[in-house]
Design an enzyme around this catalytic site. Structure first.
Site, PDB file in Angstrom:
ATOM      1  CB  SER B  10      -0.904   0.015   1.237  1.00  0.00           C
ATOM      2  OG  SER B  10      -1.560   1.267   1.345  1.00  0.00           O
ATOM      3  CG  HIS B  11       0.430   4.742  -2.580  1.00  0.00           C
ATOM      4  ND1 HIS B  11       0.027   3.695  -3.367  1.00  0.00           N
ATOM      5  CD2 HIS B  11       0.974   5.655  -3.427  1.00  0.00           C
ATOM      6  CE1 HIS B  11       0.312   3.975  -4.632  1.00  0.00           C
ATOM      7  NE2 HIS B  11       0.886   5.154  -4.693  1.00  0.00           N
ATOM      8  CB  SER B  12      -1.034   4.272   3.818  1.00  0.00           C
ATOM      9  OG  SER B  12      -1.134   4.096   5.220  1.00  0.00           O
TER      10      SER B  12
END
Lengths: 204, 128
Positions: B10-12
């Site tokens: 994930s980007h996060s």
């Protein structure tokens, strides 16, 4: 085209400088229609490229381009890393150490095909391909450095009225219209820096 | 362990870690699992070296299924797969499925001993 060590280092510094100097502009373009990290990401990647000097310029031109591409892939993050990195890596794979102009035309075409495959994209979708493809046509048609740089800038401008089909901007649908594509802008900056530095000393 | 491994990208980092927690709750230690998120400076984003490490951590002879969130996660994951040694490349697949739901479904399928192709299919079909 024979680039000696000094010319190779000058090329690297020009490429990196063009992106780093315009990082804020790239970020604001990306804030309008993306996630706002393009300037920061590209800057991080090209700072890593600069950090690889002077050793980077000791390599042959093809090896140097491959190393730049690999650094961008590993450091940029975002989709731009693999896309711009793939372009440099494939260019390095396809170019001989002392390329003629027709070598450059052929290698650029291969690199563009690799970017299309990596992004599963074509020109017309508001991506860096909208700069790479028309610039390649000018290169293949015998255009000089000035014509190539001019086409790169105009091609980036032409992405403004386009609707994004690929990438984060595509989520915005019609609202992506009216803003220049950040990836096209960075491609145009890199091309401008490259042709200015090389003064296009490539024999027909 | 011979069950298919699961990698969450994930980007996060928080989303990646949280999704991994949900997977663990579902399948315990029956499935090799790794997550990665964030750019190399720790901001939102994804990076190839983190994905390569996660693939290594979750490696299984049965292969690895990667679940991704948005575009860059997918592009960086595909790049990472191409950079793997040739004998591993064909045994890693990026799934076209929502990252959280896809990871839980893929892991559940894997925990039953399914093949990589079946794990990918079930993640992709559930919300199709």
């Amino acid at each position: 085209m024979s680039l000696d060590r000094v010319a190779r280092e000058r090329l690297v510094r020009a490429l990196a400088g063009s992106v780093i100097e315009h990082a804020d502009e790239l970020t604001s373009l990306d804030q309008a229609i993306g996630d706002g990290d393009h300037g920061l990401n590209m800057k991080r990647g090209f700072e890593a490229v600069l950090a690889a000097l002077p050793g980077l310029a000791d390599k042959s031109l093809p090896e140097m381009l491959k190393a730049i591409g690999m650094t961008l892939v590993m450091k940029v993050g975002g989709a731009s890393g693999p896309l711009v990195g793939t372009f440099f890596m494939e260019l390095g794979k396809a170019l001989p150490e002392q390329p003629s102009r027709s070598d450059l035309v052929a290698a650029t075409e291969k690199a563009i095909e690799a970017v299309k495959a990596r992004g599963r994209s074509e020109a017309g979708q508001k991506t860096l391909l909208d700069v790479l493809v028309p610039v390649h046509a000018v290169l293949a048609g015998g255009g000089d450095a000035k014509a190539i740089a001019a086409e790169a800038a105009q091609a980036a401008d032409r992405t403004t009225p386009m609707q994004a089909i690929r990438g984060r901007a595509s989520f915005l649908g019609e609202r992506s219209i009216g803003h220049m594509d950040p990836g096209s802008r960075s491609a145009s900056l890199l091309i401008g820096a490259a042709v200015e530095t090389l003064e296009f000393e490539v024999n027909p | 362990m011979s069950n298919v491994g699961i990698v969450i990208v994930s980007h996060s980092p928080k989303i990646a870690e949280g999704a991994a927690d949900m997977v663990r709750q579902m399948v315990g230690d029956a499935v090799p699992l790794a997550w990665t998120g964030g750019d190399v400076d720790g901001g939102l984003g994804t990076n190839v070296s983190g994905i390569l490490e996660a693939i290594e951590t979750a490696w299984s002879p049965a292969g690895v299924a990667i679940l991704v969130d948005l575009g860059g996660a997918e592009t960086n994951s595909e790049m990472a797969v191409e950079m793997l040694p040739e004998d591993r490349r064909a045994r890693v697949l990026v799934c076209n499925a929502p990252v959280v739901e896809g990871a839980v479904i893929a892991a559940t399928e894997s925990s039953g001993g399914s093949s990589l192709a079946a794990v990918k299919r079930s993640a992709e079909e559930f919300y199709a």
